[in-house]
Scaffold this motif. Structure first.
Motif, PDB file in Angstrom:
ATOM      1  N   LYS A  68       0.922  -0.952   0.016  1.00 16.98           N
ATOM      2  CA  LYS A  68       0.053   0.044   0.046  1.00 16.98           C
ATOM      3  C   LYS A  68       0.795   1.248   0.182  1.00 16.98           C
ATOM      4  CE  LYS A  68      -4.048   1.894   2.020  1.00 16.98           C
ATOM      5  NZ  LYS A  68      -5.314   1.438   2.668  1.00 16.98           N
ATOM      6  N   LEU A  69       0.509   2.396  -0.705  1.00 17.82           N
ATOM      7  CA  LEU A  69       1.258   3.368  -0.728  1.00 17.82           C
ATOM      8  C   LEU A  69       1.107   4.027   0.328  1.00 17.82           C
ATOM      9  CD1 LEU A  69       2.867   5.391  -2.601  1.00 17.82           C
ATOM     10  CD2 LEU A  69       0.586   6.352  -3.514  1.00 17.82           C
ATOM     11  N   ASN A  70       2.146   4.656   1.074  1.00 17.21           N
ATOM     12  CA  ASN A  70       2.349   5.544   2.256  1.00 17.21           C
ATOM     13  C   ASN A  70       3.013   6.658   2.261  1.00 17.21           C
ATOM     14  OD1 ASN A  70       1.144   3.228   3.857  1.00 17.21           O
ATOM     15  ND2 ASN A  70       3.200   2.303   3.708  1.00 17.21           N
ATOM     16  N   ASP A  71       2.616   7.755   2.913  1.00 11.15           N
ATOM     17  CA  ASP A  71       3.324   8.993   2.853  1.00 11.15           C
ATOM     18  C   ASP A  71       4.793   8.777   3.211  1.00 11.15           C
ATOM     19  OD1 ASP A  71       1.167  10.384   2.045  1.00 11.15           O
ATOM     20  OD2 ASP A  71       0.520  10.825   4.266  1.00 11.15           O
ATOM     21  N   GLY A  72       5.725   9.398   2.396  1.00 14.62           N
ATOM     22  CA  GLY A  72       7.228   9.345   2.343  1.00 14.62           C
ATOM     23  C   GLY A  72       7.834   8.004   2.157  1.00 14.62           C
ATOM     24  N   MET A  73       6.988   7.032   1.335  1.00 18.44           N
ATOM     25  CA  MET A  73       7.465   5.687   1.014  1.00 18.44           C
ATOM     26  C   MET A  73       8.626   6.151  -0.084  1.00 18.44           C
ATOM     27  SD  MET A  73       5.375   3.123  -0.717  1.00 18.44           S
ATOM     28  CE  MET A  73       5.168   1.732   0.688  1.00 18.44           C
ATOM     29  N   ILE A  74       9.375   5.439  -0.058  1.00 11.55           N
ATOM     30  CA  ILE A  74      10.738   5.384  -1.050  1.00 11.55           C
ATOM     31  C   ILE A  74      10.646   4.182  -1.722  1.00 11.55           C
ATOM     32  CG2 ILE A  74      13.201   5.749  -1.363  1.00 11.55           C
ATOM     33  CD1 ILE A  74      13.356   7.314   1.183  1.00 11.55           C
ATOM     34  N   PHE A  75      10.647   4.042  -3.165  1.00 14.51           N
ATOM     35  CA  PHE A  75      10.434   2.961  -3.868  1.00 14.51           C
ATOM     36  C   PHE A  75      11.899   2.427  -4.473  1.00 14.51           C
ATOM     37  CE2 PHE A  75       6.480   4.790  -4.217  1.00 14.51           C
ATOM     38  CZ  PHE A  75       5.432   3.724  -4.318  1.00 14.51           C
ATOM     39  N   ASP A  76      11.961   1.334  -4.299  1.00 10.30           N
ATOM     40  CA  ASP A  76      13.311   0.884  -4.775  1.00 10.30           C
ATOM     41  C   ASP A  76      13.577   0.916  -6.381  1.00 10.30           C
ATOM     42  OD1 ASP A  76      14.881  -0.593  -2.843  1.00 10.30           O
ATOM     43  OD2 ASP A  76      12.696  -1.577  -2.686  1.00 10.30           O
ATOM     44  N   LEU A  77      11.940   0.713  -7.158  1.00 12.77           N
ATOM     45  CA  LEU A  77      12.041   1.100  -8.608  1.00 12.77           C
ATOM     46  C   LEU A  77      10.563   1.644  -8.925  1.00 12.77           C
ATOM     47  CD1 LEU A  77      13.133   0.712 -11.296  1.00 12.77           C
ATOM     48  CD2 LEU A  77      12.023  -1.552 -11.374  1.00 12.77           C
ATOM     49  N   THR A  78      10.654   2.463  -9.735  1.00 13.11           N
ATOM     50  CA  THR A  78       8.985   2.797 -10.340  1.00 13.11           C
ATOM     51  C   THR A  78       9.038   2.649 -11.762  1.00 13.11           C
ATOM     52  OG1 THR A  78      10.020   5.190 -10.230  1.00 13.11           O
ATOM     53  CG2 THR A  78       8.411   4.415  -8.508  1.00 13.11           C
ATOM     54  N   ILE A  79       8.142   2.471 -12.283  1.00  9.15           N
ATOM     55  CA  ILE A  79       7.825   2.159 -13.746  1.00  9.15           C
ATOM     56  C   ILE A  79       6.740   2.777 -14.293  1.00  9.15           C
ATOM     57  CG2 ILE A  79       7.525   0.228 -15.556  1.00  9.15           C
ATOM     58  CD1 ILE A  79       9.272  -1.642 -13.887  1.00  9.15           C
ATOM     59  N   ASP A  80       6.549   3.781 -15.248  1.00 12.19           N
ATOM     60  CA  ASP A  80       5.715   4.361 -15.731  1.00 12.19           C
ATOM     61  C   ASP A  80       5.240   3.603 -17.020  1.00 12.19           C
ATOM     62  OD1 ASP A  80       3.634   5.735 -16.868  1.00 12.19           O
ATOM     63  OD2 ASP A  80       5.339   7.790 -17.068  1.00 12.19           O
ATOM     64  N   ALA A  81       4.374   2.514 -16.797  1.00 11.09           N
ATOM     65  CA  ALA A  81       3.923   1.794 -17.947  1.00 11.09           C
ATOM     66  C   ALA A  81       2.903   2.405 -18.995  1.00 11.09           C
ATOM     67  CB  ALA A  81       3.162   0.602 -17.251  1.00 11.09           C
ATOM     68  N   GLU A  82       2.628   3.567 -18.660  1.00 14.60           N
ATOM     69  CA  GLU A  82       1.846   4.178 -19.677  1.00 14.60           C
ATOM     70  C   GLU A  82       2.363   5.313 -20.239  1.00 14.60           C
ATOM     71  OE1 GLU A  82      -1.731   5.405 -17.409  1.00 14.60           O
ATOM     72  OE2 GLU A  82      -2.428   3.337 -17.835  1.00 14.60           O
ATOM     73  N   GLY A  83       3.519   5.719 -19.510  1.00 11.74           N
ATOM     74  CA  GLY A  83       4.219   7.058 -20.076  1.00 11.74           C
ATOM     75  C   GLY A  83       3.507   8.287 -19.777  1.00 11.74           C
ATOM     76  N   THR A  84       2.680   8.290 -18.827  1.00 16.13           N
ATOM     77  CA  THR A  84       1.826   9.474 -18.397  1.00 16.13           C
ATOM     78  C   THR A  84       1.984  10.095 -17.065  1.00 16.13           C
ATOM     79  OG1 THR A  84      -0.205   8.040 -17.939  1.00 16.13           O
ATOM     80  CG2 THR A  84       0.019   8.773 -20.366  1.00 16.13           C
ATOM     81  N   MET A  85       2.774   9.394 -16.437  1.00 15.94           N
ATOM     82  CA  MET A  85       2.875   9.628 -15.037  1.00 15.94           C
ATOM     83  C   MET A  85       3.486  11.183 -14.751  1.00 15.94           C
ATOM     84  SD  MET A  85       4.366   7.565 -11.762  1.00 15.94           S
ATOM     85  CE  MET A  85       6.106   7.287 -12.545  1.00 15.94           C
ATOM     86  N   THR A  86       2.701  11.847 -13.955  1.00 16.03           N
ATOM     87  CA  THR A  86       3.271  13.343 -13.841  1.00 16.03           C
ATOM     88  C   THR A  86       3.815  13.528 -12.571  1.00 16.03           C
ATOM     89  OG1 THR A  86       1.057  14.051 -13.123  1.00 16.03           O
ATOM     90  CG2 THR A  86       1.542  14.364 -15.624  1.00 16.03           C
ATOM     91  N   ASP A  87       3.373  13.077 -11.515  1.00 17.38           N
ATOM     92  CA  ASP A  87       3.977  13.109 -10.122  1.00 17.38           C
ATOM     93  C   ASP A  87       4.660  11.869  -9.687  1.00 17.38           C
ATOM     94  OD1 ASP A  87       2.767  15.607  -9.690  1.00 17.38           O
ATOM     95  OD2 ASP A  87       0.743  14.716  -9.020  1.00 17.38           O
ATOM     96  N   THR A  88       6.109  12.116  -9.744  1.00 19.25           N
ATOM     97  CA  THR A  88       6.943  10.844  -9.552  1.00 19.25           C
ATOM     98  C   THR A  88       7.209  10.811  -8.086  1.00 19.25           C
ATOM     99  OG1 THR A  88       8.160  11.192 -11.505  1.00 19.25           O
ATOM    100  CG2 THR A  88       9.197   9.662 -10.240  1.00 19.25           C
TER     101      THR A  88
END
Length: 166
Positions: A68-88
């Motif tokens: 589950k997405l939590n505030d302050g979470m740091i990801f090991d990897l993020t993938i924008d599978a749509e190419g439309t993500m604006t807030d990384t």
């Protein structure tokens, strides 16, 4: 007929190659929910990682989301599978599977696609998923003879550089 998706296992291989140990619960954030995103989520959780949905036009099915997405979470990897993500979100590495033409000489191109970059060029996914398809679909009996992911990337960039006249 037969179909398969090697996107997911390719991404897991890329993660290990850049130093992310998926088996220790590494957290992956995926934006999108199409076929590639589903394949990636399934392979990631199957390898022991945690999958968090980052939204998108199509959502990942709930059964593929393991965190589950939590505030302050740091990801090991993020993938924008749509190419439309604006807030990384905060992430150690990000990958956008969409890639375009690279400019520069061979040395400059090699720096752009270096596995030490925090922004992983989509060519890594391309090369890894193709290696995976040869490994598990076309020639599993010859898998020990396949080149390494790094070799394939080097050859790919060398060919791109030559085709561009560099």
């Amino acid at each position: 007929w037969y179909c398969a998706s090697t996107d997911g296992h390719g991404i897991v291989n890329v993660a290990y190659h850049i130093g992310i140990d998926v088996s220790k619960g590494a957290v992956l954030g995926i934006h999108g929910g199409g076929g590639a995103a589903r394949s990636i989520a399934s392979a990631w959780s199957g390898a022991g990682g945690t999958v968090v949905s980052l939204g998108g036009r199509r959502q990942l099915p709930a059964d593929l989301v393991t965190g589950k997405l939590n505030d302050g979470m740091i990801f090991d990897l993020t993938i924008d599978a749509e190419g439309t993500m604006t807030d990384t979100p905060q992430t150690m590495h990000s990958l956008n599977p969409i890639y375009g033409q690279l400019d520069g000489d061979l040395e400059q191109l090699m720096k752009v696609v270096s596995p030490t970059n925090t922004t992983i060029d989509g060519r890594w996914m391309l090369a890894a998923q193709h290696l995976e398809s040869w490994r598990c679909l076309w020639t599993p009996h010859l898998s020990e003879h396949l080149p390494s992911l790094e070799n394939v990337m080097t050859w790919l960039i060398e060919v791109e550089s030559k085709l561009a006249g560099n």
